[in-house]
Enzyme design. Sequence first.
Site, PDB file in Angstrom:
ATOM      1  N   GLU A  18     -40.790   9.895  70.367  1.00  0.00           N
ATOM      2  CA  GLU A  18     -39.866   9.939  70.849  1.00  0.00           C
ATOM      3  C   GLU A  18     -39.992   8.628  68.787  1.00  0.00           C
ATOM      4  O   GLU A  18     -40.280   8.731  68.782  1.00  0.00           O
ATOM      5  CB  GLU A  18     -39.456   9.069  71.738  1.00  0.00           C
ATOM      6  CG  GLU A  18     -38.805   9.961  73.555  1.00  0.00           C
ATOM      7  CD  GLU A  18     -37.331   9.303  72.637  1.00  0.00           C
ATOM      8  OE1 GLU A  18     -37.154   9.568  71.253  1.00  0.00           O
ATOM      9  OE2 GLU A  18     -37.111   9.896  73.638  1.00  0.00           O
ATOM     10  N   ARG A 101     -40.199   1.231  83.117  1.00  0.00           N
ATOM     11  CA  ARG A 101     -40.489   0.691  81.613  1.00  0.00           C
ATOM     12  C   ARG A 101     -39.184   1.156  81.131  1.00  0.00           C
ATOM     13  O   ARG A 101     -38.283   2.094  81.138  1.00  0.00           O
ATOM     14  CB  ARG A 101     -41.297   2.037  81.206  1.00  0.00           C
ATOM     15  CG  ARG A 101     -41.434   3.587  81.390  1.00  0.00           C
ATOM     16  CD  ARG A 101     -41.934   4.357  80.659  1.00  0.00           C
ATOM     17  NE  ARG A 101     -41.482   5.569  80.242  1.00  0.00           N
ATOM     18  CZ  ARG A 101     -40.992   6.136  80.025  1.00  0.00           C
ATOM     19  NH1 ARG A 101     -40.347   5.817  79.111  1.00  0.00           N
ATOM     20  NH2 ARG A 101     -41.125   7.818  80.465  1.00  0.00           N
ATOM     21  N   ASN A 103     -37.419   2.998  78.066  1.00  0.00           N
ATOM     22  CA  ASN A 103     -37.397   4.253  77.092  1.00  0.00           C
ATOM     23  C   ASN A 103     -36.542   4.179  75.484  1.00  0.00           C
ATOM     24  O   ASN A 103     -37.191   3.010  75.249  1.00  0.00           O
ATOM     25  CB  ASN A 103     -36.564   5.216  77.778  1.00  0.00           C
ATOM     26  CG  ASN A 103     -36.841   6.956  77.978  1.00  0.00           C
ATOM     27  OD1 ASN A 103     -38.113   6.863  77.560  1.00  0.00           O
ATOM     28  ND2 ASN A 103     -35.657   7.349  77.660  1.00  0.00           N
ATOM     29  N   GLU A 121     -42.072   8.422  85.923  1.00  0.00           N
ATOM     30  CA  GLU A 121     -41.374   9.438  86.693  1.00  0.00           C
ATOM     31  C   GLU A 121     -42.811   9.611  86.984  1.00  0.00           C
ATOM     32  O   GLU A 121     -44.052   9.177  86.478  1.00  0.00           O
ATOM     33  CB  GLU A 121     -41.649  10.525  85.126  1.00  0.00           C
ATOM     34  CG  GLU A 121     -40.329   9.941  84.112  1.00  0.00           C
ATOM     35  CD  GLU A 121     -40.563  10.420  82.521  1.00  0.00           C
ATOM     36  OE1 GLU A 121     -39.630  11.812  82.785  1.00  0.00           O
ATOM     37  OE2 GLU A 121     -40.961  10.609  82.068  1.00  0.00           O
ATOM     38  N   ASP A 204     -30.671  13.688  75.839  1.00  0.00           N
ATOM     39  CA  ASP A 204     -32.527  13.103  75.152  1.00  0.00           C
ATOM     40  C   ASP A 204     -31.845  12.196  74.433  1.00  0.00           C
ATOM     41  O   ASP A 204     -30.844  10.638  73.944  1.00  0.00           O
ATOM     42  CB  ASP A 204     -33.521  13.621  75.380  1.00  0.00           C
ATOM     43  CG  ASP A 204     -35.290  13.250  75.245  1.00  0.00           C
ATOM     44  OD1 ASP A 204     -34.644  11.840  75.140  1.00  0.00           O
ATOM     45  OD2 ASP A 204     -35.798  13.834  76.157  1.00  0.00           O
TER      46      ASP A 204
END
Length: 299
Positions: A18, A101, A103, A121, A204
């Site tokens: 990411e 958390r 992202n 998740e 995303d």
Amino acid sequence: MSSVRIECVAKEGCRIGESPVWDEKEGALLYVDITGRKVCRWSPLSRQAQAIPVDAPVSSVALRKSGDYVITLGTRFAALKWKEELVTTITQVDKDKVNTRFNDGKVDPAGRYFAGTMAEEIRPAVLERCQGSLYTLFPDLSVVKHFDQVDISNGLDWSLDHRTFFYIDSLSYSVDAFDYDLQTGKIGNRRSIYKLEKEESIPDGMCIDTEGKLWVACYDGGRVIRLDPETGKRLQTVKLPVDKTTSCCFGGKDYSEMFVTSASDGMDKEWLSRQPEAGGIFKITGLGVKGVPPYPFAG
């Protein structure tokens, strides 16, 4: 678009790659592996990635004006000194929530670090809904919460005139725009500018090019799409050899190369055997557009 070339440049598969960011000073690509708990830096010269392990899921990385980096780590904003491999907490959010958390995160043109949270998740993209919020870390290290009730706080960027903030809450399957006040960092007047098609799957990470068009990585869609935020039309689709494309940024000497991160979490053996490059970092050349250099955090 026959000139478009896609190459997997870092094959050490991330679990959830990411937040790709081009570090011009180092001539290298920064990114994180969220569940792999590491911050990585890939050099096009050595063709190698260095990794620094951290003690919690690390979801975004950004440049810092004073040198080195800032990261979002668990529910903390933190500073990372690369050579020393030293992480220090700046501040924490969501203290009342045990299972959230951070992202995705990104720095705005005035040097503020925007980042949002989500529930941990259960499986990829399966989680308790509406647990997340969007925050800003200001250069004076104070934090402002913009709103809550977020599912998966994700892609973010700013228009070229800095008057619009673009944002993705993944499970809304929408790319949204807000009016943006660069002086104060305030946002308002939320609206949807693009709803994803079924085959595009989940929006995303996101970045903007020098023509003011948005590029969105489609998780489980195996592609990045180029959108016109003015008309709400999709202009281009670039398909990748992996399904779980997570984010994108421009980099390279003149910001004409696109880097795309991907994930391998949630894929079984059979799926991985079909997509051996899952979790790799991809470089796309020949798009014919350039990107905007990342802004450093001013604090």
